[in-house]
Write an enzyme that holds these catalytic residues in place. Sequence first.
Site, PDB file in Angstrom:
ATOM      1  N   CYS A 337       0.835  -1.204   0.000  1.00  0.00           N
ATOM      2  CA  CYS A 337       0.000   0.000   0.000  1.00  0.00           C
ATOM      3  C   CYS A 337       0.873   1.258   0.000  1.00  0.00           C
ATOM      4  O   CYS A 337       1.508   1.578  -0.995  1.00  0.00           O
ATOM      5  CB  CYS A 337      -0.977  -0.044   1.169  1.00  0.00           C
ATOM      6  SG  CYS A 337      -2.378   1.085   0.989  1.00  0.00           S
ATOM      7  N   HIS A 440      -3.588  -5.480   1.219  1.00  0.00           N
ATOM      8  CA  HIS A 440      -3.376  -5.842   2.620  1.00  0.00           C
ATOM      9  C   HIS A 440      -3.821  -7.292   2.805  1.00  0.00           C
ATOM     10  O   HIS A 440      -4.853  -7.705   2.291  1.00  0.00           O
ATOM     11  CB  HIS A 440      -4.199  -4.945   3.540  1.00  0.00           C
ATOM     12  CG  HIS A 440      -3.787  -3.513   3.520  1.00  0.00           C
ATOM     13  ND1 HIS A 440      -2.643  -3.062   4.132  1.00  0.00           N
ATOM     14  CD2 HIS A 440      -4.363  -2.424   2.941  1.00  0.00           C
ATOM     15  CE1 HIS A 440      -2.532  -1.752   3.952  1.00  0.00           C
ATOM     16  NE2 HIS A 440      -3.561  -1.341   3.239  1.00  0.00           N
TER      17      HIS A 440
END
Length: 500
Positions: A337, A440
């Site tokens: 991310c 994630h």
Amino acid sequence: MKNKMLMIQGTTSDAGKTTLVAGLCRLFAKQGHLVAPFKPQNMALNSAVTPCGGEIGRAQALQAKAANVALDVDFNPILLKPNSDTGAQVIIHGKAISAMEAAQYQDYKKTAMEAVLQSHQRLSNQYPFIMVEGAGSPAEINLREGDIANMGFAEAVDCPVIIVADIDKGGVFAQLVGTLLLLSQSEQNRVVGFVINRFRGDIALLESGLTWLEERTNKPVLGVLPYLHGLDISSEDALVTQQNSEQCKPKVRVVVLVYPRMSNHTDFDALRHHDDIDCQFLFAKNPKIKVSIPPCDLIILPGSKSVINDLSFLKEQGWHDDIAKHCRYGGKVIGICGGYQMLGQQILDPHNIEGNISHSEGLNYFPLVTTLHKAKTLKNVVGELCLEQKNVTVRGYEIHAGMSCFVDGAVESSKALLNINGEQQGLITTDNQIAGCYLHGLFDTPKALQHIMHWVGSDIIEGASISELEEIAINRVSDACQQYLDMDKINKLLCDWYKH
């Protein structure tokens, strides 16, 4: 019949509210109750994505799992994600509305309370029982006015409260008595009892203190929960370092860089709990004292709530030079991310979403330019990890404000890391050393973790999935609640409360 609610408040942060609510949710669910978790206001950098594309605290996702119910934004109507020492992004009913400074949010609390009560009403229409978690401590004098997280909410909906305290930190009797004395009379009256958490030793040595506490406060001690070693799955914000037993000889050394606004550290629970992996978090508490990245097989750049500022911190520490040296010696790097964005050429924040800096040069490993947008990408994902001519299934979620695009003419300098519903996502450099993506949960699937560690250079055993480890943790807490809490007394207190 009127809905029943029970609120767990704590004398401090990390007193055990989250785990106690999770344990009771599972216990009541086992008894056949339809129960929902609820936290009016949460401040955390770890979050989860609901099926409708909303964002809630990860702790409420764990509690929903304990209750055997699907995620719902109403379980956590207000989520505050700090982006500086004095400000946070405000998320209402799963959607980010704006960033606010602390003083500004104090003025906004009346509106926030309306959102909390809306969620509470919707849950009351669906669930006969609601387990509520407070935030921090109800005795924070400076935050009492307009409180929506603790007694302010309990008073608004008229629910009973149990106060939990952590005896492992010491001073448990002062915590409980002091907290009670700092409450108003009406708030004291709704405290139906205490729970003492994380006790080690001979309970006989504690009994005289428990008797004194009950006589001093005229409130019952409803149980003393033992210290449950290794219970750190899906912890709210506290980073838990791995403690390998002497018998374990890890095959892979992993270092996760910790910057000031690191987010979603639960991404690395699967690494920490695997016997073949030595996963360490690298802290740099004093920005003026350089802490070098130690020799390792894999460096991970995690997510961030303030990517440009955390990238600046990374460079101030000299970690960019350490990463370059690590790569020269054949080491691997993964960015998740915000860490993925840092590995690109530039990060642009034209709307000042994360601060006053609108442009930053990245680490220049990927031919990407990332632009931060006001609207977030929020979605659960199932796809394939594409490494070394073999595809394995990965599951996870995306939470990010940035959109990353290739620099013109640079597509061929890297290849896709993931295949998500036929769409190529994430990148891995052509020299096969650096990978990154927005996903994630990349390490949570056991076979995916095995595959990644093989790419790093070692063959590891197939461990338990994070989902399985969470189930074990939830059941451990639930069993402890069943054994060490006076559930008959708790049920009677609830029945008596809701008679009026």
